[in-house]
Design an enzyme around this catalytic site. Structure first.
Site, PDB file in Angstrom:
ATOM      1  N   HIS A  65       0.849  -1.197   0.000  1.00  0.00           N
ATOM      2  CA  HIS A  65       0.000   0.000   0.000  1.00  0.00           C
ATOM      3  C   HIS A  65       0.879   1.239   0.000  1.00  0.00           C
ATOM      4  O   HIS A  65       1.723   1.397   0.878  1.00  0.00           O
ATOM      5  CB  HIS A  65      -0.894   0.029   1.252  1.00  0.00           C
ATOM      6  N   TYR A 192      -8.621   5.197   8.024  1.00  0.00           N
ATOM      7  CA  TYR A 192      -8.701   5.582   9.433  1.00  0.00           C
ATOM      8  C   TYR A 192      -9.746   6.688   9.524  1.00  0.00           C
ATOM      9  O   TYR A 192      -9.539   7.768   8.977  1.00  0.00           O
ATOM     10  CB  TYR A 192      -7.359   6.135   9.939  1.00  0.00           C
ATOM     11  N   LYS A 288       2.447  -0.146  15.057  1.00  0.00           N
ATOM     12  CA  LYS A 288       3.882  -0.211  15.355  1.00  0.00           C
ATOM     13  C   LYS A 288       4.339  -1.424  16.166  1.00  0.00           C
ATOM     14  O   LYS A 288       5.525  -1.752  16.171  1.00  0.00           O
ATOM     15  CB  LYS A 288       4.308   1.042  16.149  1.00  0.00           C
ATOM     16  N   TYR A 376       4.924   6.492   9.844  1.00  0.00           N
ATOM     17  CA  TYR A 376       4.092   5.328   9.544  1.00  0.00           C
ATOM     18  C   TYR A 376       4.884   4.264   8.770  1.00  0.00           C
ATOM     19  O   TYR A 376       4.812   3.079   9.094  1.00  0.00           O
ATOM     20  CB  TYR A 376       2.845   5.761   8.768  1.00  0.00           C
TER      21      TYR A 376
END
Ligand code: RFL
Ligand code: PHB
Length: 389
Positions: A65, A192, A288, A376
């Site tokens: 992605h 999100y 994470k 990210y």
């Protein structure tokens, strides 16, 4: 101790350096290979899997992605990782990483014991720490140079050395209700969403399976969430005015996960080293946890490699310091993402306006979007070969 991502990756990295290790795990192989957990691999974790020769299935089945969507006020805003950082993330279930590492270990004929019981670590202040456990009712003792506590947040290793540790902790006034459903992803990338009703996340595990989450109360009773209510609430929170249509299907896994931030310092005492969730927890909003567990394993494998090569404890002594910078970066980013997207029950309208202003900022300023994107997709790892050439 522990055959999650931390323990399995550490033992594999040690094997690649010619260093012996024995992995013990309290659960069964079937259990650890099917435990539903994380789904997002940072770019450095993906690169590592390829470098250690375990990237084949990941390349075939992982979904690359190049961005995510942040959805609020009913509209989607893309954070373009490829454009902002030149990197991407890969959606590949944690249990798939675990399966790949277990297969490699068993193929190489290296020791990996499942279903062990009564595990304790002793003599950790000596140069020959010991681990006691039993398999099939037979007591065993291992003597080693180093014990790696990769036994997760509820393991025994952190408790063994707790007198030497300071804990930093924060609990959040919400939890995540997560589902796995037999539906096609309704969006190519993760969504999100920050809705007035609370946070929602649309993620996936492949072309036919979605993984989705809803912010719920920390003590939420899952029985209050029949499937129809879950679909309705996901539909409401993920709705956008741009044609997003949530596909509904069979839910085959459902659970509530509490959210916390937690760090134990130092991550070591004597010859016992804490790795991954045994030492720290992040709320899942930044994706994470598993990546951080693997990053610790890289640092420890390098330190053990240096110890075996030179007999010096110097790198082992620096283990905590070499991990903590990344740990606290991830803690900060995960807390930031959590605060940005969730709605505390008692949130006042002023706070909500500030949150929306921040969402406007990260989706309209290139500088702010870049900061989110570089966190990210992940910071570079400290691998043993980065030092040894
Ligand atoms: P694990 O995976 O908990 O493994 C520890 C292992 O140790 C075993 N064990 C023992 N073994 C021997 N002796 C003992 N005394 C033992 N006690 C326990 C356990 O059975 C287990 O097999 O820890 P590790 O290896 O540190 O890995 C950490 C990750 O599992 C965790 O951080 C992630 O799952 C967090 N996480 C996410 N991380 C990401 O990087 N990306 C994500 O997208 C992401 N999403 C998530 C998540 C975690 C979630 N939940 C369920 C907590 C989403 C969710 C909902
Ligand atoms: C997941 O797919 O399970 C997932 C994705 C992103 C997150 C957390 C979990 O931030």
């Amino acid at each position: 101790m522990g055959a999650g991502p931390a323990g399995l990756m550490l033992s594999h990295l040690l094997h690649l350096q010619g260093i012996e290790s024995i992995v013990i795990e309290t659960r069964s192989r079937d259990y650890v290979e099917h435990r539903v957990r994380a789904g997002v691999l940072e770019q450095p974790t993906v690169d590592l899997m390829h470098e250690i020769g375990l990237g084949k299935r990941l390349a075939a089945e992982g979904l690359t992605h190049e961005g995510i969507a942040l959805r609020f006020r009913g509209h989607s805003h893309r954070i373009d990782f490829a454009d902002l950082t030149g990197s991407a993330i890969t959606v590949y279930g944690q249990q798939e990483v675990v399966k790949d590492l277990i297969a490699a270990r068993l193929e190489a004929g290296l020791p990996l014991h499942f279903d062990v019981e009564q595990v304790t670590a002793t003599d950790i202040d000596s140069s020959r720490p010991r681990v006691q456990f039993s398999v099939d009712g037979t007591a065993q003792t291992l003597e080693a140079d180093v014990v790696a506590g990769c036994d997760g947040f509820h393991g025994v290793c952190r408790t063994t050395i707790e007198k030497a540790l300071t804990f930093f902790e924060h609990t959040y006034p919400f939890a995540w209700l997560g589902i796995l459903a037999r539906t096609h992803p309704s969006s190519k990338e993760l969504v999100y969403a920050s809705h007035d009703n609370g946070f929602a996340l649309h993620s996936m595990r492949g072309p036919d399976v979605t993984r989705q989450y809803l912010q719920v109360a920390p003590d939420e009773d899952i029985d209050r969430w029949p499937d129809e209510r879950i679909w309705q609430e996901l539909g409401t929170r993920l709705h956008d005015g741009d044609g997003f249509e949530l596909e509904i299907g069979e839910i085959f896994d459902k659970g509530v996960t509490p959210m916390r931030s937690f760090v134990a310092e130092p991550m070591q005492s004597g010859r016992l080293f804490l790795v991954g969730d045994a030492a720290h927890i992040v709320p899942p909003t930044g994706a994470k946890g598993m990546n951080l567990a693997i990053a610790d394993a890289c640092v420890l494998s390098h330190a053990i490699g240096a110890f075996c090569a030179t007999g010096s404890d110097e790198q082992l002594d620096e283990y905590t310091a070499n991990c903590l910078r990344r740990v606290w970066r991830a803690e900060q980013f995960s807390a930031f993402m959590t605060a940005l997207l969730h709605r505390p029950q008692d949130q006042d309208p002023f706070e909500r306006r500030l949150q929306l202003a921040h969402l406007d900022y990260v989706t309209s300023s290139r500088a702010a979007a870049m900061s989110l994107a570089e966190n990210y997709v992940g910071l570079p790892l400290v691998t043993p070969w980065a030092f040894n050439g």
